[in-house]
Design an enzyme around this catalytic site. Sequence first.
Site, mmCIF file in Angstrom:
data_model
loop_
_atom_site.group_PDB
_atom_site.id
_atom_site.type_symbol
_atom_site.label_atom_id
_atom_site.label_comp_id
_atom_site.label_asym_id
_atom_site.label_seq_id
_atom_site.Cartn_x
_atom_site.Cartn_y
_atom_site.Cartn_z
ATOM 1 N N GLY A 55 21.967 32.727 36.079
ATOM 2 C CA GLY A 55 22.924 31.924 35.321
ATOM 3 C C GLY A 55 24.139 31.604 36.172
ATOM 4 N N CYS A 56 25.261 31.388 35.540
ATOM 5 C CA CYS A 56 26.497 31.052 36.249
ATOM 6 C C CYS A 56 26.800 32.097 37.318
ATOM 7 C CB CYS A 56 27.655 30.968 35.261
ATOM 8 S SG CYS A 56 29.275 30.783 36.057
ATOM 9 N N PHE A 57 27.000 31.649 38.542
ATOM 10 C CA PHE A 57 27.191 32.609 39.628
ATOM 11 C C PHE A 57 28.513 33.352 39.552
ATOM 12 C CE2 PHE A 57 27.618 28.508 42.438
ATOM 13 C CZ PHE A 57 28.788 28.129 41.799
#
Length: 223
Positions: A55-57
Amino acid sequence: MRSVSYLGFGGVVAVAMIAASSAVGASAETFVNAPQPRVTTPAAGKTETAIFAGGCFWGVEGVFDHVKGVVSATSGYAGGTTGSPSYEQVSTGTTGHAEAVRVVFDPAKVSYAELLRIYFSVVADPTMLNAQGPDHGTQYRTALFPQSAGQERVARAYLQQLTAAHTFARPIVTRIEHTSRFYPAEGYHQNFMAKNPTYPYIVINDAPKVDALRRMMPNLYRS
Protein backbone atom coordinates in the site's frame (compact mmCIF):
# COMPACT_ATOMS: atom_id res chain seq x y z
CA MET A 1 -7.30 8.27 -2.00
CA ARG A 2 -4.47 10.65 -1.20
CA SER A 3 -3.40 13.26 -3.69
CA VAL A 4 0.09 14.77 -3.63
CA SER A 5 1.52 17.92 -5.14
CA TYR A 6 4.69 19.76 -4.26
CA LEU A 7 5.64 23.44 -4.28
CA GLY A 8 8.73 25.60 -4.05
CA PHE A 9 12.44 24.90 -4.10
CA GLY A 10 12.38 22.53 -1.15
CA GLY A 11 9.64 20.29 -2.52
CA VAL A 12 7.21 21.26 0.24
CA VAL A 13 4.35 18.80 0.26
CA ALA A 14 0.71 19.80 0.07
CA VAL A 15 -1.64 16.84 0.23
CA ALA A 16 -5.38 16.95 -0.33
CA MET A 17 -7.60 16.16 2.65
CA ILE A 18 -8.81 12.59 2.96
CA ALA A 19 -12.45 11.97 2.17
CA ALA A 20 -14.49 11.31 5.28
CA SER A 21 -15.68 7.94 4.03
CA SER A 22 -12.12 6.78 3.44
CA ALA A 23 -11.06 7.95 6.88
CA VAL A 24 -13.81 5.98 8.54
CA GLY A 25 -12.88 2.82 6.67
CA ALA A 26 -9.19 3.16 7.46
CA SER A 27 -9.73 3.81 11.16
CA ALA A 28 -11.43 0.43 11.50
CA GLU A 29 -8.20 -1.40 10.65
CA THR A 30 -7.34 -4.41 12.78
CA PHE A 31 -4.03 -6.19 13.22
CA VAL A 32 -3.14 -9.88 13.27
CA ASN A 33 -0.41 -11.33 15.45
CA ALA A 34 1.05 -13.62 12.80
CA PRO A 35 2.85 -16.75 14.00
CA GLN A 36 6.60 -17.11 14.19
CA PRO A 37 7.93 -18.29 10.82
CA ARG A 38 9.02 -21.92 10.88
CA VAL A 39 11.48 -21.49 7.99
CA THR A 40 14.32 -19.00 8.10
CA THR A 41 17.81 -18.61 6.68
CA PRO A 42 21.13 -17.93 8.41
CA ALA A 43 22.72 -14.51 8.11
CA ALA A 44 24.51 -14.26 4.77
CA GLY A 45 26.46 -11.07 5.41
CA LYS A 46 26.65 -7.88 7.42
CA THR A 47 23.59 -6.49 5.64
CA GLU A 48 20.84 -7.76 3.38
CA THR A 49 18.26 -5.99 1.25
CA ALA A 50 14.55 -6.76 0.98
CA ILE A 51 11.75 -5.05 -0.93
CA PHE A 52 8.13 -4.93 0.21
CA ALA A 53 4.99 -3.44 -1.34
CA GLY A 54 2.13 -2.92 1.08
CA GLY A 55 0.00 0.00 0.00
CA CYS A 56 1.08 3.59 0.56
CA PHE A 57 4.82 3.57 1.09
CA TRP A 58 4.63 6.22 3.83
CA GLY A 59 3.33 3.68 6.32
CA VAL A 60 5.45 0.76 5.12
CA GLU A 61 8.60 2.84 5.48
CA GLY A 62 7.39 4.28 8.78
CA VAL A 63 6.95 0.85 10.35
CA PHE A 64 10.27 -0.58 9.20
CA ASP A 65 12.07 2.54 10.41
CA HIS A 66 11.03 1.45 13.91
CA VAL A 67 12.39 -2.10 13.66
CA LYS A 68 15.58 -3.00 15.50
CA GLY A 69 18.23 -4.12 13.05
CA VAL A 70 16.89 -2.12 10.10
CA VAL A 71 19.68 0.05 8.73
CA SER A 72 17.56 2.04 6.28
CA ALA A 73 14.11 2.09 4.69
CA THR A 74 13.57 3.91 1.40
CA SER A 75 10.27 4.63 -0.32
CA GLY A 76 10.12 3.98 -4.05
CA TYR A 77 8.66 1.99 -6.91
CA ALA A 78 9.15 -1.63 -8.02
CA GLY A 79 7.58 -4.30 -10.17
CA GLY A 80 6.76 -2.33 -13.30
CA THR A 81 8.19 -1.74 -16.74
CA THR A 82 8.58 2.04 -16.79
CA GLY A 83 12.14 3.17 -16.21
CA SER A 84 12.77 5.91 -13.64
CA PRO A 85 9.04 6.40 -12.93
CA SER A 86 7.65 9.47 -11.22
CA TYR A 87 4.97 9.53 -8.55
CA GLU A 88 2.54 11.04 -11.04
CA GLN A 89 3.17 8.21 -13.51
CA VAL A 90 2.85 5.44 -10.92
CA SER A 91 -0.33 7.00 -9.56
CA THR A 92 -2.08 6.40 -12.89
CA GLY A 93 -1.87 2.65 -12.28
CA THR A 94 -0.56 2.07 -15.82
CA THR A 95 3.18 1.57 -15.17
CA GLY A 96 2.93 -1.81 -13.47
CA HIS A 97 4.91 -0.43 -10.54
CA ALA A 98 3.79 -0.71 -6.94
CA GLU A 99 4.64 1.75 -4.23
CA ALA A 100 7.35 -0.19 -2.42
CA VAL A 101 9.99 0.13 0.27
CA ARG A 102 13.58 -1.07 0.09
CA VAL A 103 14.75 -2.27 3.50
CA VAL A 104 18.43 -2.71 4.30
CA PHE A 105 18.84 -4.72 7.48
CA ASP A 106 21.39 -6.45 9.68
CA PRO A 107 20.44 -10.16 9.57
CA ALA A 108 22.32 -10.75 12.83
CA LYS A 109 19.78 -8.51 14.56
CA VAL A 110 16.60 -9.12 12.59
CA SER A 111 15.99 -11.88 10.06
CA TYR A 112 14.10 -11.69 6.79
CA ALA A 113 11.60 -14.11 8.32
CA GLU A 114 10.99 -11.69 11.19
CA LEU A 115 10.51 -8.83 8.73
CA LEU A 116 7.87 -10.95 6.99
CA ARG A 117 6.09 -11.53 10.30
CA ILE A 118 6.06 -7.78 10.92
CA TYR A 119 4.79 -7.17 7.39
CA PHE A 120 1.87 -9.57 7.71
CA SER A 121 1.05 -8.56 11.28
CA VAL A 122 0.97 -4.77 11.15
CA VAL A 123 2.12 -3.40 7.77
CA ALA A 124 -0.42 -4.69 5.27
CA ASP A 125 -3.68 -6.57 4.94
CA PRO A 126 -2.71 -9.41 2.58
CA THR A 127 -6.34 -10.24 1.78
CA MET A 128 -7.06 -6.96 -0.03
CA LEU A 129 -6.56 -7.13 -3.79
CA ASN A 130 -4.98 -4.03 -5.32
CA ALA A 131 -5.94 -1.90 -2.35
CA GLN A 132 -4.91 -0.93 1.16
CA GLY A 133 -6.99 1.22 3.47
CA PRO A 134 -8.43 4.14 1.50
CA ASP A 135 -6.10 3.62 -1.48
CA HIS A 136 -7.08 1.58 -4.53
CA GLY A 137 -5.23 0.54 -7.68
CA THR A 138 -2.54 -1.92 -8.72
CA GLN A 139 0.09 0.51 -7.45
CA TYR A 140 -1.19 -0.26 -3.92
CA ARG A 141 -1.02 -4.04 -4.23
CA THR A 142 0.71 -6.19 -1.64
CA ALA A 143 3.78 -7.93 -3.00
CA LEU A 144 7.06 -9.42 -1.86
CA PHE A 145 10.17 -8.97 -3.99
CA PRO A 146 12.72 -11.55 -2.78
CA GLN A 147 16.28 -10.47 -3.46
CA SER A 148 17.79 -13.94 -3.12
CA ALA A 149 16.87 -17.59 -3.46
CA GLY A 150 16.93 -17.86 0.31
CA GLN A 151 14.46 -15.02 0.74
CA GLU A 152 12.12 -16.55 -1.81
CA ARG A 153 12.24 -19.90 -0.04
CA VAL A 154 11.38 -18.23 3.28
CA ALA A 155 8.61 -16.12 1.73
CA ARG A 156 6.93 -19.06 0.00
CA ALA A 157 7.15 -21.19 3.15
CA TYR A 158 5.64 -18.43 5.28
CA LEU A 159 2.77 -17.84 2.88
CA GLN A 160 2.02 -21.56 3.01
CA GLN A 161 2.27 -21.51 6.82
CA LEU A 162 -0.15 -18.58 7.13
CA THR A 163 -2.61 -20.21 4.75
CA ALA A 164 -2.50 -23.57 6.52
CA ALA A 165 -2.97 -21.90 9.90
CA HIS A 166 -5.96 -19.86 8.65
CA THR A 167 -4.29 -16.79 10.11
CA PHE A 168 -6.57 -14.60 8.01
CA ALA A 169 -10.30 -15.03 7.53
CA ARG A 170 -10.02 -14.45 3.78
CA PRO A 171 -7.57 -15.83 1.18
CA ILE A 172 -4.14 -14.22 1.00
CA VAL A 173 -3.62 -12.43 -2.32
CA THR A 174 -0.10 -11.11 -1.69
CA ARG A 175 2.10 -11.94 -4.67
CA ILE A 176 5.74 -12.95 -4.89
CA GLU A 177 7.26 -10.95 -7.73
CA HIS A 178 10.75 -10.99 -9.19
CA THR A 179 12.72 -7.83 -9.79
CA SER A 180 15.94 -6.32 -8.55
CA ARG A 181 15.09 -2.92 -9.95
CA PHE A 182 14.02 -0.38 -7.38
CA TYR A 183 13.49 3.30 -8.10
CA PRO A 184 13.66 5.62 -5.07
CA ALA A 185 10.70 7.97 -4.81
CA GLU A 186 10.96 11.73 -4.85
CA GLY A 187 12.62 13.36 -1.86
CA TYR A 188 9.42 14.74 -0.39
CA HIS A 189 8.14 11.16 0.08
CA GLN A 190 11.14 10.02 2.11
CA ASN A 191 10.64 9.84 5.89
CA PHE A 192 7.18 11.30 5.37
CA MET A 193 5.74 9.86 8.58
CA ALA A 194 8.61 11.10 10.72
CA LYS A 195 8.45 14.56 9.17
CA ASN A 196 4.63 14.82 9.26
CA PRO A 197 3.43 12.97 12.39
CA THR A 198 0.24 15.05 12.71
CA TYR A 199 -0.80 14.85 9.07
CA PRO A 200 -4.35 13.39 8.94
CA TYR A 201 -3.51 10.52 6.57
CA ILE A 202 -0.61 9.50 8.81
CA VAL A 203 -2.61 9.79 12.03
CA ILE A 204 -5.50 7.70 10.68
CA ASN A 205 -3.76 5.11 8.52
CA ASP A 206 -0.12 4.76 9.50
CA ALA A 207 0.57 5.78 13.10
CA PRO A 208 -1.65 2.91 14.38
CA LYS A 209 0.66 0.45 12.57
CA VAL A 210 3.71 1.72 14.43
CA ASP A 211 1.80 1.59 17.71
CA ALA A 212 0.74 -1.99 16.95
CA LEU A 213 4.37 -2.94 16.33
CA ARG A 214 5.33 -1.43 19.69
CA ARG A 215 2.55 -3.27 21.55
CA MET A 216 2.69 -6.62 19.77
CA MET A 217 6.44 -7.04 19.21
CA PRO A 218 8.25 -4.96 21.84
CA ASN A 219 11.43 -7.01 21.39
CA LEU A 220 11.67 -5.83 17.76
CA TYR A 221 10.52 -2.24 18.29
CA ARG A 222 12.74 0.80 18.59
CA SER A 223 11.56 4.33 19.25
